[in-house]
Design a protein around this motif. Structure first.
Motif, PDB file in Angstrom:
ATOM      1  N   LYS A  50      -6.722  19.651 -27.395  1.00  0.00           N
ATOM      2  CA  LYS A  50      -5.730  20.094 -26.420  1.00  0.00           C
ATOM      3  C   LYS A  50      -6.430  20.679 -25.213  1.00  0.00           C
ATOM      4  O   LYS A  50      -7.399  21.419 -25.331  1.00  0.00           O
ATOM      5  CB  LYS A  50      -4.803  21.139 -27.056  1.00  0.00           C
ATOM      6  CG  LYS A  50      -3.664  21.578 -26.145  1.00  0.00           C
ATOM      7  CD  LYS A  50      -2.782  22.573 -26.866  1.00  0.00           C
ATOM      8  CE  LYS A  50      -1.641  23.035 -25.966  1.00  0.00           C
ATOM      9  NZ  LYS A  50      -0.796  24.025 -26.631  1.00  0.00           N
ATOM     10  N   THR A  51      -5.952  20.323 -24.051  1.00  0.00           N
ATOM     11  CA  THR A  51      -6.526  20.874 -22.831  1.00  0.00           C
ATOM     12  C   THR A  51      -6.133  22.338 -22.713  1.00  0.00           C
ATOM     13  O   THR A  51      -4.943  22.665 -22.769  1.00  0.00           O
ATOM     14  CB  THR A  51      -6.022  20.100 -21.595  1.00  0.00           C
ATOM     15  OG1 THR A  51      -6.324  18.720 -21.766  1.00  0.00           O
ATOM     16  CG2 THR A  51      -6.678  20.629 -20.335  1.00  0.00           C
ATOM     17  N   PRO A  52      -7.075  23.243 -22.565  1.00  0.00           N
ATOM     18  CA  PRO A  52      -6.731  24.668 -22.505  1.00  0.00           C
ATOM     19  C   PRO A  52      -5.922  24.992 -21.265  1.00  0.00           C
ATOM     20  O   PRO A  52      -6.168  24.444 -20.185  1.00  0.00           O
ATOM     21  CB  PRO A  52      -8.106  25.359 -22.474  1.00  0.00           C
ATOM     22  CG  PRO A  52      -9.043  24.326 -21.929  1.00  0.00           C
ATOM     23  CD  PRO A  52      -8.527  23.012 -22.415  1.00  0.00           C
ATOM     24  N   VAL A  53      -4.962  25.873 -21.446  1.00  0.00           N
ATOM     25  CA  VAL A  53      -4.142  26.324 -20.329  1.00  0.00           C
ATOM     26  C   VAL A  53      -4.712  27.650 -19.841  1.00  0.00           C
ATOM     27  O   VAL A  53      -4.671  28.644 -20.556  1.00  0.00           O
ATOM     28  CB  VAL A  53      -2.670  26.486 -20.763  1.00  0.00           C
ATOM     29  CG1 VAL A  53      -1.836  26.972 -19.587  1.00  0.00           C
ATOM     30  CG2 VAL A  53      -2.131  25.175 -21.304  1.00  0.00           C
ATOM     31  N   LEU A  54      -5.252  27.656 -18.632  1.00  0.00           N
ATOM     32  CA  LEU A  54      -5.865  28.848 -18.077  1.00  0.00           C
ATOM     33  C   LEU A  54      -4.979  29.414 -16.977  1.00  0.00           C
ATOM     34  O   LEU A  54      -4.508  28.687 -16.103  1.00  0.00           O
ATOM     35  CB  LEU A  54      -7.260  28.525 -17.509  1.00  0.00           C
ATOM     36  CG  LEU A  54      -8.287  27.996 -18.520  1.00  0.00           C
ATOM     37  CD1 LEU A  54      -9.597  27.682 -17.816  1.00  0.00           C
ATOM     38  CD2 LEU A  54      -8.518  29.003 -19.633  1.00  0.00           C
ATOM     39  N   THR A  55      -4.761  30.711 -17.027  1.00  0.00           N
ATOM     40  CA  THR A  55      -3.988  31.384 -15.992  1.00  0.00           C
ATOM     41  C   THR A  55      -4.838  31.514 -14.722  1.00  0.00           C
ATOM     42  O   THR A  55      -6.072  31.394 -14.777  1.00  0.00           O
ATOM     43  CB  THR A  55      -3.561  32.773 -16.468  1.00  0.00           C
ATOM     44  OG1 THR A  55      -4.740  33.568 -16.698  1.00  0.00           O
ATOM     45  CG2 THR A  55      -2.777  32.679 -17.769  1.00  0.00           C
ATOM     46  N   PRO A  56      -4.219  31.754 -13.593  1.00  0.00           N
ATOM     47  CA  PRO A  56      -5.012  31.952 -12.360  1.00  0.00           C
ATOM     48  C   PRO A  56      -6.023  33.079 -12.492  1.00  0.00           C
ATOM     49  O   PRO A  56      -7.123  33.003 -11.949  1.00  0.00           O
ATOM     50  CB  PRO A  56      -3.933  32.283 -11.315  1.00  0.00           C
ATOM     51  CG  PRO A  56      -2.696  31.610 -11.823  1.00  0.00           C
ATOM     52  CD  PRO A  56      -2.769  31.699 -13.311  1.00  0.00           C
ATOM     53  N   GLN A  57      -5.661  34.139 -13.233  1.00  0.00           N
ATOM     54  CA  GLN A  57      -6.591  35.249 -13.442  1.00  0.00           C
ATOM     55  C   GLN A  57      -7.790  34.793 -14.268  1.00  0.00           C
ATOM     56  O   GLN A  57      -8.927  35.186 -14.005  1.00  0.00           O
ATOM     57  CB  GLN A  57      -5.867  36.399 -14.150  1.00  0.00           C
ATOM     58  CG  GLN A  57      -6.660  37.692 -14.214  1.00  0.00           C
ATOM     59  CD  GLN A  57      -6.720  38.417 -12.886  1.00  0.00           C
ATOM     60  OE1 GLN A  57      -6.116  37.969 -11.916  1.00  0.00           O
ATOM     61  NE2 GLN A  57      -7.453  39.507 -12.828  1.00  0.00           N
ATOM     62  N   ALA A  58      -7.544  33.960 -15.285  1.00  0.00           N
ATOM     63  CA  ALA A  58      -8.636  33.462 -16.116  1.00  0.00           C
ATOM     64  C   ALA A  58      -9.551  32.541 -15.320  1.00  0.00           C
ATOM     65  O   ALA A  58     -10.777  32.568 -15.481  1.00  0.00           O
ATOM     66  CB  ALA A  58      -8.071  32.732 -17.332  1.00  0.00           C
ATOM     67  N   ILE A  59      -8.961  31.720 -14.453  1.00  0.00           N
ATOM     68  CA  ILE A  59      -9.774  30.822 -13.625  1.00  0.00           C
ATOM     69  C   ILE A  59     -10.604  31.626 -12.630  1.00  0.00           C
ATOM     70  O   ILE A  59     -11.762  31.286 -12.337  1.00  0.00           O
ATOM     71  CB  ILE A  59      -8.855  29.819 -12.893  1.00  0.00           C
ATOM     72  CG1 ILE A  59      -8.151  28.917 -13.921  1.00  0.00           C
ATOM     73  CG2 ILE A  59      -9.653  28.980 -11.910  1.00  0.00           C
ATOM     74  CD1 ILE A  59      -7.132  27.990 -13.302  1.00  0.00           C
ATOM     75  N   LYS A  60     -10.043  32.715 -12.139  1.00  0.00           N
ATOM     76  CA  LYS A  60     -10.752  33.551 -11.172  1.00  0.00           C
ATOM     77  C   LYS A  60     -12.021  34.137 -11.775  1.00  0.00           C
ATOM     78  O   LYS A  60     -13.062  34.223 -11.116  1.00  0.00           O
ATOM     79  CB  LYS A  60      -9.824  34.660 -10.679  1.00  0.00           C
ATOM     80  CG  LYS A  60     -10.460  35.610  -9.686  1.00  0.00           C
ATOM     81  CD  LYS A  60      -9.482  36.695  -9.277  1.00  0.00           C
ATOM     82  CE  LYS A  60     -10.124  37.673  -8.300  1.00  0.00           C
ATOM     83  NZ  LYS A  60      -9.175  38.765  -7.924  1.00  0.00           N
ATOM     84  N   GLN A  69     -13.544  23.547 -15.949  1.00  0.00           N
ATOM     85  CA  GLN A  69     -13.072  23.304 -14.585  1.00  0.00           C
ATOM     86  C   GLN A  69     -12.624  21.858 -14.406  1.00  0.00           C
ATOM     87  O   GLN A  69     -11.632  21.590 -13.715  1.00  0.00           O
ATOM     88  CB  GLN A  69     -14.182  23.661 -13.590  1.00  0.00           C
ATOM     89  CG  GLN A  69     -14.449  25.155 -13.486  1.00  0.00           C
ATOM     90  CD  GLN A  69     -15.624  25.487 -12.597  1.00  0.00           C
ATOM     91  OE1 GLN A  69     -16.519  24.665 -12.411  1.00  0.00           O
ATOM     92  NE2 GLN A  69     -15.633  26.691 -12.048  1.00  0.00           N
ATOM     93  N   GLN A  70     -13.339  20.941 -15.035  1.00  0.00           N
ATOM     94  CA  GLN A  70     -12.933  19.536 -14.951  1.00  0.00           C
ATOM     95  C   GLN A  70     -11.602  19.307 -15.649  1.00  0.00           C
ATOM     96  O   GLN A  70     -10.741  18.566 -15.152  1.00  0.00           O
ATOM     97  CB  GLN A  70     -14.017  18.647 -15.568  1.00  0.00           C
ATOM     98  CG  GLN A  70     -15.303  18.584 -14.760  1.00  0.00           C
ATOM     99  CD  GLN A  70     -16.397  17.786 -15.465  1.00  0.00           C
ATOM    100  OE1 GLN A  70     -16.185  17.301 -16.573  1.00  0.00           O
ATOM    101  NE2 GLN A  70     -17.546  17.653 -14.818  1.00  0.00           N
ATOM    102  N   GLN A  71     -11.400  19.974 -16.787  1.00  0.00           N
ATOM    103  CA  GLN A  71     -10.139  19.838 -17.510  1.00  0.00           C
ATOM    104  C   GLN A  71      -8.983  20.435 -16.721  1.00  0.00           C
ATOM    105  O   GLN A  71      -7.878  19.896 -16.712  1.00  0.00           O
ATOM    106  CB  GLN A  71     -10.254  20.505 -18.878  1.00  0.00           C
ATOM    107  CG  GLN A  71     -11.195  19.786 -19.827  1.00  0.00           C
ATOM    108  CD  GLN A  71     -11.426  20.560 -21.108  1.00  0.00           C
ATOM    109  OE1 GLN A  71     -10.909  21.664 -21.275  1.00  0.00           O
ATOM    110  NE2 GLN A  71     -12.214  19.994 -22.012  1.00  0.00           N
ATOM    111  N   VAL A  72      -9.241  21.544 -16.048  1.00  0.00           N
ATOM    112  CA  VAL A  72      -8.201  22.158 -15.224  1.00  0.00           C
ATOM    113  C   VAL A  72      -7.832  21.253 -14.059  1.00  0.00           C
ATOM    114  O   VAL A  72      -6.657  21.080 -13.715  1.00  0.00           O
ATOM    115  CB  VAL A  72      -8.670  23.539 -14.715  1.00  0.00           C
ATOM    116  CG1 VAL A  72      -7.687  24.089 -13.686  1.00  0.00           C
ATOM    117  CG2 VAL A  72      -8.801  24.521 -15.873  1.00  0.00           C
ATOM    118  N   GLU A  73      -8.840  20.655 -13.447  1.00  0.00           N
ATOM    119  CA  GLU A  73      -8.578  19.742 -12.331  1.00  0.00           C
ATOM    120  C   GLU A  73      -7.813  18.515 -12.802  1.00  0.00           C
ATOM    121  O   GLU A  73      -6.902  18.048 -12.119  1.00  0.00           O
ATOM    122  CB  GLU A  73      -9.905  19.321 -11.686  1.00  0.00           C
ATOM    123  CG  GLU A  73     -10.573  20.428 -10.894  1.00  0.00           C
ATOM    124  CD  GLU A  73      -9.735  20.900  -9.719  1.00  0.00           C
ATOM    125  OE1 GLU A  73      -9.042  20.054  -9.105  1.00  0.00           O
ATOM    126  OE2 GLU A  73      -9.755  22.106  -9.421  1.00  0.00           O
TER     127      GLU A  73
END
Length: 263
Positions: free
Chosen positions: A74-84, A49-53
């Motif tokens: 590499k900072t992971p790229v998470l889709t909105p569904q994955a973050i949900k 969550q910190q990396q996404v922010e």
């Protein structure tokens, strides 16, 4: 999403948190205080969550500078569904979701009402057991936008129906039947060459590509071209493109390249 629905079924308010909107996060956090495995998942989720922010705060989506010796390249790229569904998703990828659910089932009285799914003496353990299989998989490669054309492979579909004519030899299961059209090199062979090219293009179309998708195939389907001719066995296939469905049929002799003197 289904696992989250099961985890949230009749969850006690105290376990869900009075003021927290993310009840799954509250549950994992509470379980993590007494379950070391869940505690590790909580730490990983917080890092993600910190990396996404931090990615959101970077101008034009630039990657933040990494510290020397950082384990993450590499900072992971998470889709909105994955973050949900980041809590269940992280536990699944770490292969510990079944263990966490089993721990919750074993201590269900702390977190759930008596009528809850996970508090049921049969349904609770069954859910934990069902998650053992997904947790045993390696989620190293996710489906891409072109998985529609590559999964499942048309090779497998074609081999299932074993395209073999009466004169075709029995190939090994790992090889698909070859199209043995014989080209003639005489001066009047232009129509023959076009015919062979058309036949080869059709056989190649049985295999999925970016334009067409093989939905169904069946061998030895009888077709009667004319009333006074006998029915001919052939390969029937259904293809899907972006805007249409196409039904094709080809004689077995053509599929195996043994036309001979046939018209």
């Amino acid at each position: 999403g289904v696992v989250e629905a099961c985890l949230l079924h009749m969850l006690k308010r105290r376990a869900a948190g009075f003021l927290r909107t993310d009840k799954v996060a509250a549950l994992f956090t509470k379980v993590g205080k007494t379950c070391a495995i869940a505690g590790d998942v909580c730490k990983k989720v917080q890092e993600l969550q910190q990396q996404v922010e931090s990615r959101k705060n970077q101008p034009n989506g630039q990657e933040p500078l990494k510290r020397q010796g950082s384990t993450t390249s590499k900072t992971p790229v998470l889709t909105p569904q994955a973050i949900k569904h980041i809590w269940v998703r992280t536990a699944l990828i770490e292969k510990v979701l079944d263990k966490i659910v089993q721990y919750i089932v074993d201590n269900c009285s702390k977190y759930y009402e008596k009528e809850a799914l996970l508090a049921d003496p049969v349904c609770g353990p069954i859910l934990a057991s069902l998650l053992v299989g997904p947790c045993a998989l390696e989620y190293t490669k996710l489906k891409t936008a072109d998985h529609y054309w590559t999964d499942p492979s048309a090779d497998e579909l074609v081999q299932r129906h074993r395209i073999h004519g009466t004169h075709g030899r029995q190939d090994s299961p790992s090889k698909r039947p070859a199209l043995g059209i014989r080209k003639r090199h005489s001066s009047g062979s232009t129509s023959e060459d076009r015919f062979a090219a058309s036949a080869r293009e059709y056989v190649e179309s049985l295999h999925q590509n970016s334009r067409t998708h093989l939905l169904y195939g069946k061998n030895n389907v009888l077709v009667q071209p004319k009333d006074d001719l006998e029915a001919i066995p052939g390969y029937l296939s259904l293809h899907q493109s972006s805007d249409s469905l196409t039904l094709k049929w080809t004689p077995n002799q053509l599929m195996n390249g043994t036309l001979g003197d046939s018209e």
